[in-house]
Design a protein around this motif. Structure first.
Motif, PDB file in Angstrom:
ATOM      1  N   ALA A   1       0.831  -1.207   0.000  1.00  0.00           N
ATOM      2  CA  ALA A   1       0.000   0.000   0.000  1.00  0.00           C
ATOM      3  C   ALA A   1       0.865   1.257   0.000  1.00  0.00           C
ATOM      4  O   ALA A   1       0.603   2.219  -0.736  1.00  0.00           O
ATOM      5  CB  ALA A   1      -0.924  -0.013   1.216  1.00  0.00           C
ATOM      6  N   GLY A   2       1.921   1.254   0.813  1.00  0.00           N
ATOM      7  CA  GLY A   2       2.807   2.415   0.880  1.00  0.00           C
ATOM      8  C   GLY A   2       3.555   2.650  -0.416  1.00  0.00           C
ATOM      9  O   GLY A   2       3.619   3.788  -0.921  1.00  0.00           O
ATOM     10  N   CYS A   3       4.132   1.579  -0.991  1.00  0.00           N
ATOM     11  CA  CYS A   3       4.877   1.722  -2.246  1.00  0.00           C
ATOM     12  C   CYS A   3       3.966   2.175  -3.375  1.00  0.00           C
ATOM     13  O   CYS A   3       4.344   3.019  -4.208  1.00  0.00           O
ATOM     14  CB  CYS A   3       5.538   0.388  -2.612  1.00  0.00           C
ATOM     15  SG  CYS A   3       6.919  -0.071  -1.550  1.00  0.00           S
ATOM     16  N   PHE A   4       2.758   1.616  -3.424  1.00  0.00           N
ATOM     17  CA  PHE A   4       1.811   1.998  -4.474  1.00  0.00           C
ATOM     18  C   PHE A   4       1.500   3.493  -4.385  1.00  0.00           C
ATOM     19  O   PHE A   4       1.505   4.199  -5.396  1.00  0.00           O
ATOM     20  CB  PHE A   4       0.528   1.174  -4.326  1.00  0.00           C
ATOM     21  CG  PHE A   4      -0.354   1.193  -5.539  1.00  0.00           C
ATOM     22  CD1 PHE A   4      -0.371   0.121  -6.416  1.00  0.00           C
ATOM     23  CD2 PHE A   4      -1.169   2.280  -5.815  1.00  0.00           C
ATOM     24  CE1 PHE A   4      -1.181   0.126  -7.547  1.00  0.00           C
ATOM     25  CE2 PHE A   4      -1.984   2.305  -6.935  1.00  0.00           C
ATOM     26  CZ  PHE A   4      -1.990   1.223  -7.804  1.00  0.00           C
ATOM     27  N   SER A   5       1.249   3.971  -3.173  1.00  0.00           N
ATOM     28  CA  SER A   5       0.906   5.387  -2.992  1.00  0.00           C
ATOM     29  C   SER A   5       2.073   6.290  -3.369  1.00  0.00           C
ATOM     30  O   SER A   5       1.893   7.320  -4.034  1.00  0.00           O
ATOM     31  CB  SER A   5       0.491   5.639  -1.543  1.00  0.00           C
ATOM     32  OG  SER A   5      -0.665   4.897  -1.209  1.00  0.00           O
ATOM     33  N   VAL A   6       3.287   5.914  -2.956  1.00  0.00           N
ATOM     34  CA  VAL A   6       4.464   6.726  -3.261  1.00  0.00           C
ATOM     35  C   VAL A   6       4.717   6.769  -4.763  1.00  0.00           C
ATOM     36  O   VAL A   6       4.967   7.830  -5.349  1.00  0.00           O
ATOM     37  CB  VAL A   6       5.697   6.181  -2.523  1.00  0.00           C
ATOM     38  CG1 VAL A   6       6.980   6.849  -3.037  1.00  0.00           C
ATOM     39  CG2 VAL A   6       5.560   6.410  -1.023  1.00  0.00           C
ATOM     40  N   LEU A   7       4.650   5.607  -5.411  1.00  0.00           N
ATOM     41  CA  LEU A   7       4.915   5.549  -6.849  1.00  0.00           C
ATOM     42  C   LEU A   7       3.840   6.278  -7.649  1.00  0.00           C
ATOM     43  O   LEU A   7       4.120   6.874  -8.693  1.00  0.00           O
ATOM     44  CB  LEU A   7       5.003   4.093  -7.306  1.00  0.00           C
ATOM     45  CG  LEU A   7       6.215   3.307  -6.796  1.00  0.00           C
ATOM     46  CD1 LEU A   7       6.124   1.843  -7.204  1.00  0.00           C
ATOM     47  CD2 LEU A   7       7.517   3.916  -7.295  1.00  0.00           C
ATOM     48  N   ALA A   8       2.603   6.250  -7.149  1.00  0.00           N
ATOM     49  CA  ALA A   8       1.510   6.913  -7.867  1.00  0.00           C
ATOM     50  C   ALA A   8       1.507   8.409  -7.632  1.00  0.00           C
ATOM     51  O   ALA A   8       1.354   9.198  -8.580  1.00  0.00           O
ATOM     52  CB  ALA A   8       0.170   6.306  -7.445  1.00  0.00           C
TER      53      ALA A   8
END
Length: 387
Positions: free
Chosen positions: A154-161
């Motif tokens: 969830a964290g990586c997805f949010s950062v990358l998006a």
């Protein structure tokens, strides 16, 4: 594979790390799909009822696949099963952003759900065997890595998006690349275990496995109740602003993860039965308190304590499969996992009926009573297990 071969299984540091990585992969990959749901819904303008039916594809196919996974352990080793299903799950996640129409999500999500169900059986079977082979309790920490996988995805997805501005297909590719790197690093250390070909492989629960499955079902239903109705309770009944309604679930999830890290040491020190009975008693108190608390700080405290209370119940249930003699280990793990997921599937509808008929706060009172019943059933189940 015979019992004599099972007892010769060995697990060192690499096998333990590999078992934890398998739980991480399961949580990380599934959470990647969950993070894509809003963009999929928006892109295809999917209504809530259609989305609900699509999500049902995952639950139904997972529940069908779990008993079949118990049969697969007769023909395919844990090592090959975890690797193959992780690749299938990754392929489904990669395909989702490229699907051309809503109808195409049906086969993709059926594949994803079947992969999720099979992988959960495989990683728990591998985890039980690793725990047995290394001679010390590590099940709670393995389940903690599942939580870690969900958080990091969830964290990586949010950062990358948000920060990097990557489109969803590229984010999915980055996430899958991480999964592949873990498989390359640890895939060789998943146990090369297959069930005895002469064993009866039906995954219908019986004996102590049935009671352990009911306990898992209650735990999954109760945890699902927090996820489904915690935010609704805070926003509609407690007067918490909608923007802060997710804090309860966040506090619950963080506490569950943190409590699983020392969970194995707690069980080694105090024993399975005291930990399970104390956890269920504390969970019942927290459920009842959440229904009655009014201030946000107090509610957050009880959500946090609830997460800590329930964290180690399910891991202990899997470890206890080693102490039953009613079913072979592979089908027993499949049966336990299937019964647990039944709680996830049946819980939302049943608790929704309770909320509609009575009041949203009554849901948490009902869960308190249900967990008290779980405590009584747990006390009885321990009498049916080997010392």
């Amino acid at each position: 594979m015979s019992e004599s071969i099972l007892t010769r299984l060995q697990a060192g540091r690499n096998e333990i790390h590999a078992a934890k990585s398998a739980f991480f992969i399961s949580g990380f990959t599934f959470s990647t799909w969950v993070m894509m749901i809003p963009s999929v819904k928006q892109f295809f303008a999917i209504e809530a009822d259609v989305l609900g039916l699509l999500l049902l594809c995952i639950g139904v196919s997972a529940c069908i696949a779990m008993p079949m996974a118990g049969v697969l352990t007769r023909y395919v080793s844990c090592r090959r099963l975890i690797t193959a299903v992780s690749l299938l799950m990754s392929a489904a996640v990669l395909a989702v952003p490229h699907l051309p129409a809503v109808w195409a999500f049906v086969p993709a999500l059926l594949l994803l759900g079947a992969s999720v169900g099979t992988l959960d059986v495989a990683i728990n079977l591998n985890g039980v065997l690793v725990e047995r082979a290394c001679g010390r309790r590590i099940m709670s920490s393995m389940h903690a890595f599942y939580c870690m996988g969900m958080f990091l995805a969830a964290g990586c997805f949010s950062v990358l998006a948000d920060a990097a501005g990557l489109p969803v297909p590229w984010i999915a590719a980055v996430h899958v690349a991480l999964v592949l790197s873990l498989l390359l690093r640890y895939g060789r250390y998943y146990l090369d275990y297959r069930a005895d070909a002469g064993q009866k492989q039906a995954a219908l629960p019986r004996g102590a496995v049935f009671f352990l499955g009911v306990l898992c079902c209650i735990s999954f239903l109760a945890e699902g109740g927090v996820m489904d109705w915690g935010g609704v309770l805070l926003s509609e009944d407690k007067g918490v602003p909608l923007s802060s309604a997710g804090f309860g679930i966040t506090a619950f999830s963080i506490a569950e993860f943190l409590a699983r890290l020392p969970g194995d040491r707690l069980v080694r020190r105090f024993g399975e039965k005291p930990v399970v009975l104390a956890s269920t008693a504390a969970a019942a108190v927290c459920f009842a308190a959440i229904g009655r608390a009014e201030t946000l700080p107090l509610l957050m405290a009880f959500f946090f304590l609830l997460g800590a209370a329930v964290a180690n119940i399910v891991p202990v249930m899997y470890s206890l499969l080693e102490r039953q003699e009613d079913m072979p280990l592979g089908p027993a793990v499949a049966a336990l996992t299937s019964m647990g997921y039944a709680g996830i599937l049946l819980g939302p509808a049943f608790l929704g009926f309770v909320a509609h008929t009575f009041h949203i706060a009554v849901v948490f009172d009902f869960l308190a009573l249900l967990v008290l019943c779980q405590m009584a059933l747990a006390a009885y189940t321990f009498t049916k297990l080997r010392p």
